[in-house]
Motif scaffolding. Structure first.
Motif, PDB file in Angstrom:
ATOM      1  N   GLY A 176       0.855  -1.182   0.000  1.00 35.01           N
ATOM      2  CA  GLY A 176       0.000   0.000   0.000  1.00 35.01           C
ATOM      3  C   GLY A 176       0.890   1.230   0.000  1.00 35.01           C
ATOM      4  O   GLY A 176       2.112   1.104  -0.071  1.00 35.01           O
ATOM      5  N   CYS A 177       0.283   2.400   0.085  1.00 35.02           N
ATOM      6  CA  CYS A 177       1.064   3.641   0.102  1.00 35.02           C
ATOM      7  C   CYS A 177       1.737   3.769   1.476  1.00 35.02           C
ATOM      8  O   CYS A 177       1.091   3.628   2.516  1.00 35.02           O
ATOM      9  N   VAL A 178       3.052   4.051   1.460  1.00 34.10           N
ATOM     10  CA  VAL A 178       3.813   4.120   2.701  1.00 34.10           C
ATOM     11  C   VAL A 178       3.420   5.353   3.535  1.00 34.10           C
ATOM     12  O   VAL A 178       3.624   5.400   4.742  1.00 34.10           O
ATOM     13  N   HIS A 179       2.768   6.330   2.888  1.00 35.24           N
ATOM     14  CA  HIS A 179       2.394   7.562   3.586  1.00 35.24           C
ATOM     15  C   HIS A 179       0.966   7.527   4.122  1.00 35.24           C
ATOM     16  O   HIS A 179       0.715   7.838   5.273  1.00 35.24           O
ATOM     17  N   CYS A 180      -0.006   7.119   3.265  1.00 39.47           N
ATOM     18  CA  CYS A 180      -1.410   7.142   3.711  1.00 39.47           C
ATOM     19  C   CYS A 180      -1.988   5.746   3.935  1.00 39.47           C
ATOM     20  O   CYS A 180      -3.141   5.607   4.341  1.00 39.47           O
ATOM     21  N   SER A 181      -1.199   4.703   3.652  1.00 42.45           N
ATOM     22  CA  SER A 181      -1.595   3.296   3.853  1.00 42.45           C
ATOM     23  C   SER A 181      -2.716   2.805   2.943  1.00 42.45           C
ATOM     24  O   SER A 181      -3.171   1.667   3.068  1.00 42.45           O
ATOM     25  N   LEU A 218       4.556   5.312  -3.016  1.00 38.35           N
ATOM     26  CA  LEU A 218       3.728   6.491  -2.737  1.00 38.35           C
ATOM     27  C   LEU A 218       2.620   6.550  -3.775  1.00 38.35           C
ATOM     28  O   LEU A 218       2.884   6.464  -4.983  1.00 38.35           O
ATOM     29  N   CYS A 219       1.376   6.732  -3.314  1.00 43.02           N
ATOM     30  CA  CYS A 219       0.271   6.881  -4.260  1.00 43.02           C
ATOM     31  C   CYS A 219       0.307   8.294  -4.838  1.00 43.02           C
ATOM     32  O   CYS A 219       1.027   9.150  -4.340  1.00 43.02           O
ATOM     33  N   LYS A 220      -0.510   8.545  -5.866  1.00 43.18           N
ATOM     34  CA  LYS A 220      -0.385   9.838  -6.543  1.00 43.18           C
ATOM     35  C   LYS A 220      -0.783  11.018  -5.649  1.00 43.18           C
ATOM     36  O   LYS A 220      -0.268  12.117  -5.813  1.00 43.18           O
ATOM     37  N   ASN A 221      -1.607  10.770  -4.657  1.00 40.67           N
ATOM     38  CA  ASN A 221      -1.990  11.860  -3.734  1.00 40.67           C
ATOM     39  C   ASN A 221      -0.876  12.228  -2.751  1.00 40.67           C
ATOM     40  O   ASN A 221      -0.908  13.283  -2.142  1.00 40.67           O
ATOM     41  N   CYS A 222       0.067  11.320  -2.555  1.00 38.60           N
ATOM     42  CA  CYS A 222       1.098  11.524  -1.519  1.00 38.60           C
ATOM     43  C   CYS A 222       2.468  11.835  -2.106  1.00 38.60           C
ATOM     44  O   CYS A 222       3.453  11.901  -1.362  1.00 38.60           O
ATOM     45  N   LEU A 223       2.534  12.026  -3.425  1.00 42.78           N
ATOM     46  CA  LEU A 223       3.838  12.237  -4.058  1.00 42.78           C
ATOM     47  C   LEU A 223       4.616  13.408  -3.463  1.00 42.78           C
ATOM     48  O   LEU A 223       5.845  13.393  -3.443  1.00 42.78           O
TER      49      LEU A 223
END
Ligand SMILES: [Zn+2]
Length: 252
Positions: free
Chosen positions: A157-162, A179-184
């Motif tokens: 999953g995304c390391v920032h928002c899970s 990182l997902c596109k929202n957390c780049l």
């Protein structure tokens, strides 16, 4: 008076330093005690009494006892089991084996038993003696080692928002995962990673070691896995790995 406890185990020699006039200091990864530091007395100099001279990247059966005054162990016997001859005969394979030894040393605390890691390192050295791709053996070693020592990057999953990730992701060596596109924006130095690379690492993660060797990998994915793991290791392993510069040269 307490008696000194004599221990016996199998050990792979990771490093070797001269110590005073006649002794050597070894860093060993052992089957039953994890990484230990051991001294062998009387192995150097004109009156050396110790039998064979212990070489790095060899498997040995050692007999040792604990020092009462320090963390060091005193090795009284070191019998060679395997010299991994085919590694020694080849400069490139020697470099990969040295890298595996260095990474094991850098990623592990002293005196913590981990038989799984001992077996991984031993299997890796055995495989590096065989004709298959040394690079692939090394990639699998890196992934399995990170998993065993608890340093595996987050790829599920995304390391920032899970949140779950789709194909539109980057890899952050600093944060240690996708990182997902929202957390780049949380790591502007995040790098591109292809779905093939994510799938390869995920697959090696969950596949038992013996079966990983049958996994096919394209040149492009192999190179990307290498690049991503190097950048990640650079950030998360304190010691600068000496063999890496050399490997970078021969891998061109
Ligand atoms: Zn996110």
């Amino acid at each position: 008076m307490s008696k000194v406890k004599i221990q016996k185990t199998d050990a792979i020699i990771l490093r070797r330093y001269p110590l005073r006039e006649t002794s050597i200091l070894l860093v060993l990864y052992t089957k039953d005690f994890g990484k230990i530091k051991g001294v062998i007395k009387g192995v150097r100099g004109p009156r050396a009494q110790f039998g064979s001279f212990p070489e790095i990247l060899t498997l040995n059966r050692i007999v040792f006892y604990e020092s009462k005054k320090s963390e060091l162990f005193y090795i009284t016997q070191c019998d060679l089991i395997d010299l991994f001859k085919n590694i020694r005969a080849d400069l490139e394979r020697t470099a990969y084996a040295s890298y595996a030894a260095e990474l094991t040393d850098a990623a592990t605390p002293p005196n913590e038993k981990c038989e799984e890691l001992f077996t991984l390192l031993l299997n890796t050295l055995n495989l590096l003696c065989e004709p298959g791709s040394a690079r692939r053996v090394t990639r699998i070693f890196e992934i399995k080692l990170l998993l065993i020592v608890g340093l595996m990057p987050e790829l599920d999953g995304c390391v920032h928002c899970s949140k779950a990730v789709d194909a539109d992701v980057k890899f952050s060596p600093k944060l240690g995962g996708l990182l997902c596109k929202n957390c780049l924006s949380s790591d502007t130095a995040a790098i591109n990673i292809s779905p093939g690379t994510i799938n390869f690492i995920r697959h090696i993660k969950k596949t038992p070691y013996e079966k990983t060797l049958r996994v096919k990998v394209s040149k492009q994915v192999g190179e990307e896995v290498e690049n991503i793991l190097r950048k990640f290791l650079d950030m998360h392993i304190d010691i600068k790995l000496k063999t890496l510069d050399f490997l970078k040269k021969i891998e061109k």
